[in-house]
Design a protein around this motif. Structure first.
Motif, mmCIF file in Angstrom:
data_model
loop_
_atom_site.group_PDB
_atom_site.id
_atom_site.type_symbol
_atom_site.label_atom_id
_atom_site.label_comp_id
_atom_site.label_asym_id
_atom_site.label_seq_id
_atom_site.Cartn_x
_atom_site.Cartn_y
_atom_site.Cartn_z
ATOM 1 N N MET A 84 1.016 -1.082 0.155
ATOM 2 C CA MET A 84 -0.256 0.124 -0.200
ATOM 3 C C MET A 84 0.894 1.175 -0.077
ATOM 4 S SD MET A 84 -2.805 -1.221 2.402
ATOM 5 C CE MET A 84 -3.813 0.651 2.613
ATOM 6 N N ARG A 85 0.587 1.927 -0.715
ATOM 7 C CA ARG A 85 1.028 3.394 -0.982
ATOM 8 C C ARG A 85 1.130 4.338 0.422
ATOM 9 N NH1 ARG A 85 -0.677 7.312 -5.034
ATOM 10 N NH2 ARG A 85 -2.657 6.462 -4.541
ATOM 11 N N PRO A 86 1.957 5.100 1.262
ATOM 12 C CA PRO A 86 2.133 4.857 2.897
ATOM 13 C C PRO A 86 1.181 6.908 2.258
ATOM 14 C CG PRO A 86 3.802 5.816 0.946
ATOM 15 C CD PRO A 86 2.956 4.824 1.012
ATOM 16 N N ARG A 87 0.867 6.678 3.759
ATOM 17 C CA ARG A 87 -0.466 7.781 3.959
ATOM 18 C C ARG A 87 0.123 8.827 3.999
ATOM 19 N NH1 ARG A 87 -4.746 6.467 8.033
ATOM 20 N NH2 ARG A 87 -5.030 8.193 7.517
ATOM 21 N N PRO A 88 -0.149 10.235 4.142
ATOM 22 C CA PRO A 88 0.698 10.992 4.172
ATOM 23 C C PRO A 88 0.817 11.798 4.951
ATOM 24 C CG PRO A 88 -1.106 11.355 2.548
ATOM 25 C CD PRO A 88 -1.088 10.312 3.259
ATOM 26 N N PRO A 89 1.837 12.100 5.941
ATOM 27 C CA PRO A 89 1.636 12.258 7.862
ATOM 28 C C PRO A 89 0.336 12.781 8.128
ATOM 29 C CG PRO A 89 3.990 13.884 6.809
ATOM 30 C CD PRO A 89 2.835 12.850 5.473
ATOM 31 N N SER A 90 -0.057 13.072 9.536
ATOM 32 C CA SER A 90 -1.275 13.949 9.851
ATOM 33 C C SER A 90 -0.597 15.174 10.298
ATOM 34 C CB SER A 90 -2.513 13.110 10.406
ATOM 35 O OG SER A 90 -1.153 11.840 11.741
ATOM 36 N N PRO A 91 -1.069 15.805 10.568
ATOM 37 C CA PRO A 91 -0.497 17.083 10.920
ATOM 38 C C PRO A 91 -0.706 17.347 12.479
ATOM 39 C CG PRO A 91 -2.712 17.737 10.066
ATOM 40 C CD PRO A 91 -2.800 16.377 9.509
ATOM 41 N N GLU A 103 -1.664 26.970 8.161
ATOM 42 C CA GLU A 103 -0.963 26.412 8.255
ATOM 43 C C GLU A 103 -0.446 25.234 7.521
ATOM 44 O OE1 GLU A 103 2.901 25.812 11.336
ATOM 45 O OE2 GLU A 103 0.861 25.979 12.097
ATOM 46 N N TYR A 104 -1.802 24.431 7.552
ATOM 47 C CA TYR A 104 -1.376 23.018 6.767
ATOM 48 C C TYR A 104 -1.543 23.076 5.322
ATOM 49 C CZ TYR A 104 -2.132 18.328 5.217
ATOM 50 O OH TYR A 104 -2.346 17.101 4.509
ATOM 51 N N ILE A 105 -2.611 24.156 4.879
ATOM 52 C CA ILE A 105 -2.212 24.570 3.398
ATOM 53 C C ILE A 105 -0.984 24.859 2.766
ATOM 54 C CG2 ILE A 105 -3.779 25.646 1.549
ATOM 55 C CD1 ILE A 105 -6.828 24.930 2.976
ATOM 56 N N SER A 106 -0.454 25.792 3.249
ATOM 57 C CA SER A 106 0.426 26.929 3.305
ATOM 58 C C SER A 106 1.973 25.878 3.215
ATOM 59 C CB SER A 106 0.753 28.000 3.980
ATOM 60 O OG SER A 106 0.835 27.663 6.086
ATOM 61 N N ARG A 107 1.921 24.657 4.031
ATOM 62 C CA ARG A 107 3.367 23.766 3.828
ATOM 63 C C ARG A 107 2.702 23.091 3.259
ATOM 64 N NH1 ARG A 107 5.449 23.339 9.534
ATOM 65 N NH2 ARG A 107 5.941 25.613 11.232
ATOM 66 N N HIS A 108 2.003 22.592 2.914
ATOM 67 C CA HIS A 108 2.311 21.352 2.219
ATOM 68 C C HIS A 108 1.311 21.621 0.252
ATOM 69 C CE1 HIS A 108 3.132 18.324 4.763
ATOM 70 N NE2 HIS A 108 2.070 18.976 5.752
ATOM 71 N N HIS A 109 0.745 23.179 -0.189
ATOM 72 C CA HIS A 109 0.264 23.276 -1.165
ATOM 73 C C HIS A 109 1.309 24.540 -1.481
ATOM 74 C CE1 HIS A 109 -2.757 21.225 0.566
ATOM 75 N NE2 HIS A 109 -3.036 20.641 -1.243
ATOM 76 N N HIS A 110 2.763 24.528 -2.156
ATOM 77 C CA HIS A 110 3.330 25.770 -2.080
ATOM 78 C C HIS A 110 2.852 26.197 -3.078
ATOM 79 C CE1 HIS A 110 6.875 22.942 -0.587
ATOM 80 N NE2 HIS A 110 5.751 22.397 -0.229
#
Length: 67
Positions: free
Chosen positions: A45-52, A60-67
């Motif tokens: 299985m593909r690794p899941r992205p880390p949860s914030p 903050e989450y969007i700004s860090r992961h969607h440059h």
């Protein structure tokens, strides 16, 4: 036995063997599908992205992961 009876018998045999081949072919396909499902290659299985962390806000989450 006239020609009509012979043609009817031949067509009956041909139709019987066509239907038999179709049923056997479909059965083989179903068996191959289930065999592959049971013993086929397993992909990890593909690794899941880390949860914030809990203290992050959405911006903050969007700004860090969607440059």
């Amino acid at each position: 036995m006239d020609a009509g009876e012979v043609v009817g018998e031949v067509l009956g045999f041909v139709l019987f063997f066509v239907v038999l081949a179709a049923v056997l072919g479909a059965g083989v396909l179903v068996l191959m599908f289930f065999w592959r499902m049971a013993f086929g290659p397993r992909r990890p299985m593909r690794p899941r992205p880390p949860s914030p962390p809990d203290d992050w806000d959405d911006e903050e989450y969007i700004s860090r992961h969607h440059h």
